[in-house]
Motif scaffolding. Sequence first.
Motif, short mmCIF file in Angstrom:
data_model
loop_
_atom_site.label_atom_id
_atom_site.label_comp_id
_atom_site.label_asym_id
_atom_site.label_seq_id
_atom_site.Cartn_x
_atom_site.Cartn_y
_atom_site.Cartn_z
N LEU A 1 48.07 40.91 43.18
CA LEU A 1 48.50 39.61 42.66
C LEU A 1 47.43 39.00 41.78
O LEU A 1 46.23 39.15 42.06
CB LEU A 1 48.77 38.65 43.83
CG LEU A 1 49.65 39.19 44.97
CD1 LEU A 1 49.69 38.18 46.12
CD2 LEU A 1 51.05 39.50 44.47
N ASP A 2 47.84 38.31 40.75
CA ASP A 2 46.87 37.55 39.94
C ASP A 2 47.63 36.42 39.26
O ASP A 2 48.80 36.57 38.92
CB ASP A 2 46.18 38.44 38.90
CG ASP A 2 44.81 37.89 38.50
OD1 ASP A 2 43.79 38.50 38.87
OD2 ASP A 2 44.77 36.82 37.85
N ILE A 3 46.92 35.33 39.06
CA ILE A 3 47.53 34.19 38.35
C ILE A 3 47.58 34.44 36.85
O ILE A 3 48.35 33.83 36.14
CB ILE A 3 46.74 32.90 38.69
CG1 ILE A 3 47.57 31.66 38.40
CG2 ILE A 3 45.41 32.86 37.95
CD1 ILE A 3 46.99 30.39 39.00
N SER B 1 51.01 35.52 40.52
CA SER B 1 51.13 34.61 41.65
C SER B 1 49.89 33.74 41.77
O SER B 1 48.76 34.22 41.56
CB SER B 1 51.30 35.42 42.95
OG SER B 1 51.38 34.58 44.08
N ASN B 2 50.10 32.47 42.10
CA ASN B 2 48.99 31.59 42.46
C ASN B 2 48.70 31.87 43.94
O ASN B 2 49.51 31.52 44.80
CB ASN B 2 49.42 30.14 42.24
CG ASN B 2 48.29 29.16 42.53
OD1 ASN B 2 47.22 29.54 42.97
ND2 ASN B 2 48.56 27.89 42.30
N LEU B 3 47.62 32.52 44.25
CA LEU B 3 47.32 33.03 45.59
C LEU B 3 48.56 33.79 46.07
O LEU B 3 49.06 34.67 45.38
CB LEU B 3 46.88 31.92 46.53
CG LEU B 3 45.62 31.14 46.07
CD1 LEU B 3 45.23 30.07 47.08
CD2 LEU B 3 44.44 32.08 45.81
N LEU B 4 49.11 33.40 47.26
CA LEU B 4 50.26 34.13 47.79
C LEU B 4 51.57 33.37 47.56
O LEU B 4 52.58 33.66 48.21
CB LEU B 4 50.05 34.37 49.29
CG LEU B 4 49.04 35.48 49.63
CD1 LEU B 4 48.47 35.27 51.03
CD2 LEU B 4 49.70 36.86 49.52
N ILE C 1 44.45 39.82 46.41
CA ILE C 1 44.70 38.54 45.72
C ILE C 1 43.63 38.33 44.65
O ILE C 1 42.43 38.33 44.96
CB ILE C 1 44.68 37.37 46.73
CG1 ILE C 1 45.70 37.63 47.85
CG2 ILE C 1 44.97 36.05 46.03
CD1 ILE C 1 45.68 36.58 48.95
N GLY C 2 44.07 38.14 43.40
CA GLY C 2 43.13 38.02 42.28
C GLY C 2 42.66 39.40 41.87
O GLY C 2 41.48 39.71 41.87
N THR C 3 43.61 40.24 41.50
CA THR C 3 43.31 41.68 41.33
C THR C 3 42.49 41.98 40.08
O THR C 3 41.80 42.99 40.02
CB THR C 3 44.62 42.50 41.36
OG1 THR C 3 44.33 43.87 41.61
CG2 THR C 3 45.41 42.42 40.05
C1 LIG Z 1 36.40 37.25 40.65
S1 LIG Z 1 37.81 37.89 39.81
C2 LIG Z 1 38.09 39.36 40.77
C3 LIG Z 1 38.74 40.46 40.00
C4 LIG Z 1 38.77 41.80 40.74
N1 LIG Z 1 39.49 41.70 41.99
C5 LIG Z 1 37.36 42.30 41.00
O1 LIG Z 1 36.94 42.27 42.16
O2 LIG Z 1 36.68 42.70 40.06
C6 LIG Z 1 39.02 36.76 40.39
C7 LIG Z 1 40.45 37.03 39.91
O3 LIG Z 1 41.29 36.05 40.53
C8 LIG Z 1 42.23 35.56 39.60
N2 LIG Z 1 42.61 34.21 40.06
C9 LIG Z 1 41.97 33.03 39.86
N3 LIG Z 1 42.61 32.03 40.47
C10 LIG Z 1 43.68 32.58 41.09
C11 LIG Z 1 44.74 32.07 41.89
N4 LIG Z 1 44.82 30.76 42.20
N5 LIG Z 1 45.67 32.92 42.35
C12 LIG Z 1 45.62 34.24 42.05
N6 LIG Z 1 44.65 34.79 41.29
C13 LIG Z 1 43.69 33.97 40.83
C14 LIG Z 1 41.54 35.61 38.26
O4 LIG Z 1 42.46 35.67 37.20
C15 LIG Z 1 40.69 36.87 38.41
O5 LIG Z 1 41.37 37.99 37.92
#
Ligand SMILES: C[S@@+](CC[C@H](N)C(=O)[O-])C[C@H]1O[C@@H](n2cnc3c(N)ncnc32)[C@H](O)[C@@H]1O
Length: 347
Positions: free
Chosen positions: A173-175, A201-204, A150-152
Amino acid sequence: MSNAKNPCHSERSEDSAQSIDIRSALKLGIAQLRIANVPSDTLVAELLLLEATGRDRASLYSHPEDPLTGGQSQTYFRMLEQRAAGIPTQHLTGKQEFWGLEFEVTPQVLIPRPETEHVIEVALDRLALRDLRSQQKTNMSGAGLLFADIGTGSGCIAVALAKEFPAAEIYALDISPTALSVARRNAARLGFANRIHFQQSNLLSVFSCANQRSGKIRQSPIAGRPRSPLFDLIVSNPPYIGYREAATLAREVRDHEPELALYGGEEGYELYADLIAQSAAHLKPGAILVLELGHDSLPAVRPLFDSPHWTNIGVTNDLAGIPRVLSAQLTAQRRETPAVVRQRSPA
Ligand SMILES: C[S@@+](CC[C@H](N)C(=O)[O-])C[C@H]1O[C@@H](n2cnc3c(N)ncnc32)[C@H](O)[C@@H]1O
């Protein structure tokens, strides 16, 4: 001092730029970065020189007398100026190594950090331990296993897991749609695109019942999978910096990395409650959740696991001794958890 022969200065002449050799270019670069208080000045000058010349490190040091071409010299000194002005080295070279693999990096994604490799280490350990505890043969290939990241961002965690488990399937997944484009390119270039399924996706929430009822997911991207899959492992390095800390961040981070990737809210830890609740609803009984933590997130996040849903809770420190990774196992009796979906806007 006259600027006419000083390659550190942006107005240096084309002649002086063309005639400089590798040794002098490196010395000048280190000096320029040092004046600008850039950390690891020697390493950065070397990386920029490698990038500008297209050489490898061995050739740089075995032929220090070789001249740079005019074009190489211009590229090198332009990058030095940009780095001195605060642009991260990885945005100039366009790459960062993670888990022994080279990832494309753009300003749309977080630059993968070395401490995030602990997330992979903990995930590997926890899956092996789970098999050991349940007296199953360790599933080294990951055959039949389904993971979610989540948040790839750049895709670094998803790709590292795909490398370690050559038969596992992974949802990344990523927003942020722009981050997902970079992650897709990384997975394709590194040869893992067939097992990593990218979803905005917003989280899951892309897997939530509400979305399925409203028809947002018509079909699972993996043929034959249920529309709301249950995962064997969920990993996440969520945004965890507090807006209140923004002024303390290095300018390279604050001014150049995506806000969505950095900030979790005013305090920083705000996203974890929803992340943990939604994960509980999307893990198989006995499955594993592995989360990266901010440097001071543990006191706020650890109590979120004080529920009968979770067992075998572990905290792993990073090399600096900071509690960096929290891992837990869903109890064998999975219970549905109401998942609150917080609204965030994509980049
Ligand atoms: C700290 S970064 C991590 C990126 C990668 N996984 C890494 O470890 O380098 C957080 C990621 O979460 C995504 N993100 C932020 N809010 C989110 C949400 N509500 N749902 C899904 N992804 C989200 C951001 O766009 C970003 O790509």
